[in-house]
Design a protein around this motif. Structure first.
Motif, PDB file in Angstrom:
ATOM      1  N   PRO A   5       0.829  -1.208   0.000  1.00 38.72           N
ATOM      2  CA  PRO A   5       0.000   0.000   0.000  1.00 38.72           C
ATOM      3  C   PRO A   5       0.861   1.255   0.000  1.00 38.72           C
ATOM      4  CG  PRO A   5       0.006  -1.036   2.164  1.00 38.72           C
ATOM      5  CD  PRO A   5       0.671  -1.990   1.230  1.00 38.72           C
ATOM      6  N   THR A   6       0.342   2.306  -0.642  1.00 42.86           N
ATOM      7  CA  THR A   6       1.053   3.584  -0.708  1.00 42.86           C
ATOM      8  C   THR A   6       0.344   4.612   0.164  1.00 42.86           C
ATOM      9  OG1 THR A   6      -0.250   4.430  -2.552  1.00 42.86           O
ATOM     10  CG2 THR A   6       1.665   3.056  -3.097  1.00 42.86           C
ATOM     11  N   ALA A  13      -8.443   5.644   1.739  1.00 40.58           N
ATOM     12  CA  ALA A  13      -9.192   4.873   2.733  1.00 40.58           C
ATOM     13  C   ALA A  13      -9.687   5.749   3.881  1.00 40.58           C
ATOM     14  CB  ALA A  13      -8.316   3.742   3.278  1.00 40.58           C
ATOM     15  N   ALA A  14      -8.903   6.772   4.226  1.00 39.06           N
ATOM     16  CA  ALA A  14      -9.276   7.652   5.341  1.00 39.06           C
ATOM     17  C   ALA A  14     -10.153   8.812   4.890  1.00 39.06           C
ATOM     18  CB  ALA A  14      -8.020   8.186   6.023  1.00 39.06           C
ATOM     19  N   GLY A  15     -10.246   8.999   3.586  1.00 37.00           N
ATOM     20  CA  GLY A  15     -11.064  10.097   3.069  1.00 37.00           C
ATOM     21  C   GLY A  15     -10.432  11.466   3.291  1.00 37.00           C
ATOM     22  N   VAL A  16      -9.097  11.517   3.234  1.00 34.20           N
ATOM     23  CA  VAL A  16      -8.381  12.783   3.439  1.00 34.20           C
ATOM     24  C   VAL A  16      -7.348  12.937   2.326  1.00 34.20           C
ATOM     25  CG1 VAL A  16      -8.703  12.724   5.942  1.00 34.20           C
ATOM     26  CG2 VAL A  16      -6.635  11.723   4.933  1.00 34.20           C
ATOM     27  N   SER A  17      -6.647  14.061   2.331  1.00 38.33           N
ATOM     28  CA  SER A  17      -5.625  14.289   1.318  1.00 38.33           C
ATOM     29  C   SER A  17      -4.313  13.593   1.705  1.00 38.33           C
ATOM     30  CB  SER A  17      -5.364  15.789   1.157  1.00 38.33           C
ATOM     31  OG  SER A  17      -4.748  16.296   2.334  1.00 38.33           O
ATOM     32  N   VAL A  18      -3.454  13.417   0.696  1.00 36.59           N
ATOM     33  CA  VAL A  18      -2.128  12.844   0.946  1.00 36.59           C
ATOM     34  C   VAL A  18      -1.344  13.743   1.910  1.00 36.59           C
ATOM     35  CG1 VAL A  18       0.117  12.334  -0.121  1.00 36.59           C
ATOM     36  CG2 VAL A  18      -1.998  11.589  -1.235  1.00 36.59           C
ATOM     37  N   VAL A  24       0.028  13.798   9.637  1.00 41.95           N
ATOM     38  CA  VAL A  24      -0.253  12.912  10.776  1.00 41.95           C
ATOM     39  C   VAL A  24       0.958  12.026  11.063  1.00 41.95           C
ATOM     40  CG1 VAL A  24      -1.639  10.950  11.573  1.00 41.95           C
ATOM     41  CG2 VAL A  24      -2.757  12.886  10.442  1.00 41.95           C
ATOM     42  N   LEU A  25       1.538  11.442  10.016  1.00 42.56           N
ATOM     43  CA  LEU A  25       2.665  10.517  10.197  1.00 42.56           C
ATOM     44  C   LEU A  25       3.914  11.209  10.713  1.00 42.56           C
ATOM     45  CD1 LEU A  25       2.270   8.252   7.031  1.00 42.56           C
ATOM     46  CD2 LEU A  25       1.556   7.773   9.371  1.00 42.56           C
ATOM     47  N   HIS A  26       4.021  12.506  10.465  1.00 39.10           N
ATOM     48  CA  HIS A  26       5.194  13.254  10.925  1.00 39.10           C
ATOM     49  C   HIS A  26       4.905  14.089  12.172  1.00 39.10           C
ATOM     50  CE1 HIS A  26       6.503  12.316   6.775  1.00 39.10           C
ATOM     51  NE2 HIS A  26       7.709  12.324   7.317  1.00 39.10           N
ATOM     52  N   ASN A  27       3.732  13.835  12.771  1.00 36.89           N
ATOM     53  CA  ASN A  27       3.345  14.530  14.014  1.00 36.89           C
ATOM     54  C   ASN A  27       3.342  16.050  13.860  1.00 36.89           C
ATOM     55  OD1 ASN A  27       2.890  12.267  15.735  1.00 36.89           O
ATOM     56  ND2 ASN A  27       5.109  11.965  15.834  1.00 36.89           N
ATOM     57  N   LEU A  28       2.908  16.521  12.717  1.00 32.59           N
ATOM     58  CA  LEU A  28       2.779  17.963  12.487  1.00 32.59           C
ATOM     59  C   LEU A  28       1.356  18.402  12.829  1.00 32.59           C
ATOM     60  CD1 LEU A  28       4.688  18.176   9.076  1.00 32.59           C
ATOM     61  CD2 LEU A  28       5.584  18.651  11.360  1.00 32.59           C
ATOM     62  N   VAL A  43      -3.960   3.274   8.253  1.00 33.86           N
ATOM     63  CA  VAL A  43      -2.571   2.778   8.218  1.00 33.86           C
ATOM     64  C   VAL A  43      -2.521   1.344   8.737  1.00 33.86           C
ATOM     65  CG1 VAL A  43      -0.290   3.023   9.311  1.00 33.86           C
ATOM     66  CG2 VAL A  43      -1.450   5.031   8.359  1.00 33.86           C
ATOM     67  N   GLU A  44      -3.204   1.113   9.866  1.00 31.93           N
ATOM     68  CA  GLU A  44      -3.188  -0.222  10.474  1.00 31.93           C
ATOM     69  C   GLU A  44      -3.929  -1.237   9.607  1.00 31.93           C
ATOM     70  OE1 GLU A  44      -4.323  -2.397  14.718  1.00 31.93           O
ATOM     71  OE2 GLU A  44      -4.535  -0.233  14.488  1.00 31.93           O
ATOM     72  N   GLU A  45      -5.060  -0.832   9.082  1.00 27.88           N
ATOM     73  CA  GLU A  45      -5.867  -1.748   8.278  1.00 27.88           C
ATOM     74  C   GLU A  45      -5.137  -2.165   7.006  1.00 27.88           C
ATOM     75  OE1 GLU A  45     -10.148  -1.815   5.893  1.00 27.88           O
ATOM     76  OE2 GLU A  45      -9.740  -0.234   7.369  1.00 27.88           O
ATOM     77  N   LEU A  46      -4.475  -1.233   6.379  1.00 30.16           N
ATOM     78  CA  LEU A  46      -3.780  -1.511   5.114  1.00 30.16           C
ATOM     79  C   LEU A  46      -2.377  -2.102   5.330  1.00 30.16           C
ATOM     80  CD1 LEU A  46      -4.716   1.731   3.139  1.00 30.16           C
ATOM     81  CD2 LEU A  46      -5.652  -0.565   2.791  1.00 30.16           C
ATOM     82  N   GLY A  47      -1.858  -1.973   6.563  1.00 30.10           N
ATOM     83  CA  GLY A  47      -0.492  -2.429   6.820  1.00 30.10           C
ATOM     84  C   GLY A  47       0.541  -1.550   6.144  1.00 30.10           C
ATOM     85  N   TYR A  48       0.251  -0.259   6.077  1.00 23.35           N
ATOM     86  CA  TYR A  48       1.145   0.678   5.393  1.00 23.35           C
ATOM     87  C   TYR A  48       2.433   0.896   6.190  1.00 23.35           C
ATOM     88  CZ  TYR A  48       2.979   5.141   3.652  1.00 23.35           C
ATOM     89  OH  TYR A  48       3.792   6.128   3.162  1.00 23.35           O
ATOM     90  N   GLN A  49       3.590   0.787   5.506  1.00 22.64           N
ATOM     91  CA  GLN A  49       4.902   1.056   6.096  1.00 22.64           C
ATOM     92  C   GLN A  49       5.513   2.262   5.387  1.00 22.64           C
ATOM     93  OE1 GLN A  49       6.461  -0.532   8.635  1.00 22.64           O
ATOM     94  NE2 GLN A  49       4.688  -1.847   8.966  1.00 22.64           N
ATOM     95  N   PRO A  50       5.690   3.392   6.087  1.00 18.99           N
ATOM     96  CA  PRO A  50       6.305   4.556   5.440  1.00 18.99           C
ATOM     97  C   PRO A  50       7.684   4.187   4.898  1.00 18.99           C
ATOM     98  CG  PRO A  50       5.386   5.149   7.574  1.00 18.99           C
ATOM     99  CD  PRO A  50       5.329   3.661   7.485  1.00 18.99           C
ATOM    100  N   ASN A  51       7.970   4.619   3.698  1.00 24.24           N
ATOM    101  CA  ASN A  51       9.244   4.332   3.050  1.00 24.24           C
ATOM    102  C   ASN A  51      10.334   5.228   3.617  1.00 24.24           C
ATOM    103  OD1 ASN A  51      11.338   4.888   0.852  1.00 24.24           O
ATOM    104  ND2 ASN A  51      10.285   3.061   0.085  1.00 24.24           N
TER     105      ASN A  51
END
Length: 336
Positions: A5-6, A13-18, A24-28, A43-51
């Motif tokens: 997943p990207t 899936a979350a209905g928000v923008s990239v 969120v992922l960078h705690n901003l 993130v949890e449902e898709l098993g997304y791992q930030p590159n």
């Protein structure tokens, strides 16, 4: 084969923008708690791992730190590394370990390697920070924290014990046990960081107790086990009689004890021995080694935490002189 997943999949899936997912992922800031929970659930449902590479393009960091050790095989280094890695892993950093060899033979080579790897910071341990090392690190533009060493020329944060005071305490302990003829196995003779301060502490303790210092009762090693054997051999052959030995590292103390055993000299019945470091091996040998404890794993944790704070721009950090203590075991006896 299913593609991983990207960040776009998470956003959909979350209905928000990239951009919101990235924040969120960078705690901003800039999103509600409800939005944050939606993103994290996706993130949890898709098993997304930030590159990691993609993250590096965003924050210009590789999430790696370099650690320079003069001897990665020593118990001293492994205890420090445990603490460094504990904190680094907790904070999402990887660790690159470099073995610079004795007297820094490969230090410049490894500083170049770390520059090529684009590490975010460096932990520099147990070696004198030569000017060429300082200039190389300065050119890299990354923060550095010193462990079990310090710079007398540059203002660089460090974590260490007071070597002079710790050596004083070890020697004074032998004196309080009744010993007056005390030899020393020192570290590298020219080492300004640990070798010379520990010798000064030994010498000062003798003088404060009215005991004359004799250069002939001092033999030098390089903090490693084999050098302790050689130093003990030299003392037994050339030094005036002695009833106790203070060794500037546990490994040298254990090497000295091994040589004494081979010569039929009993520890502590014939000669008392005290070490310095309190490595795990000090508890395992027989008899267990009385020694000066320096909290190596905690020192590693402190250094790693300080370095990552500097990397992340969390403000200035202060150098730390950590507490040592004497650990009584079974290699020192009252004399006579």
């Amino acid at each position: 084969m299913v593609n991983p997943p990207t960040i776009k999949d998470v956003a959909k899936a979350a209905g928000v923008s990239v951009a919101t997912v990235s924040r969120v992922l960078h705690n901003l800031a800039g999103y509600s708690d409800k939005t944050k929970q939606k993103v994290l659930a996706a993130v949890e449902e898709l098993g997304y791992q930030p590159n990691a590479i993609a993250r590096g393009l965003v924050n210009k960091r590789t999430q790696t730190i370099g650690v320079l050790f003069p001897d990665v095989s020593s118990s001293f280094s492994s205890d420090l590394l445990r603490g460094i890695e504990d904190v680094a892993n907790d904070k999402g950093f990887s660790v690159i370990v470099c073995n610079t060899a004795e007297d820094g033979k490969r230090t410049m080579k490894y500083l170049q390697v770390l520059r090529e790897k684009q590490v975010d910071g460096i932990v520099f341990t147990s070696e004198f920070l030569k000017e060429e090392y300082y200039e190389a690190i300065k050119a890299m533009g990354v923060p550095v924290v010193l462990v079990s060493t310090q710079s007398q020329k540059h203002v660089i944060p460090f974590v260490k014990v007071d070597d002079r005071q710790a050596a004083y305490q070890a020697t004074d302990y032998l004196i309080q046990k009744g010993h007056r003829q005390i030899a020393m196995i020192g570290g590298t003779k020219t080492d300004k960081i640990a070798g010379i301060p520990r010798l000064e502490g030994y010498r000062q303790a003798l003088e404060d107790n009215g005991i004359g210092f004799a250069e002939s009762r001092v033999a030098y090693g390089d903090f490693a086990l084999d050098s302790g054997r050689r130093a003990m051999e030299k003392l037994l052959a050339e030094a005036p009689p002695f009833t106790a030995v203070f060794a500037a590292s546990d490994e040298m103390a254990i090497g000295a004890m091994g040589l004494a055993l081979e010569r039929g000299i009993r520890v502590p019945e014939d000669i008392s021995v005290i070490g310095y470091d309190d490595l795990s091996i000090a508890r395992m040998i027989f008899p267990p080694l009385t020694t000066i404890h320096q909290p190596l794993t905690e020192m590693g944790r402190l250094a790693s935490d300080m370095l990552i704070s500097l990397i992340e721009g969390a403000g200035q950090v202060s150098s730390r002189i950590v507490s040592h203590r004497l650990v009584e075991r079974q290699t020192v006896r009252n004399w006579p």
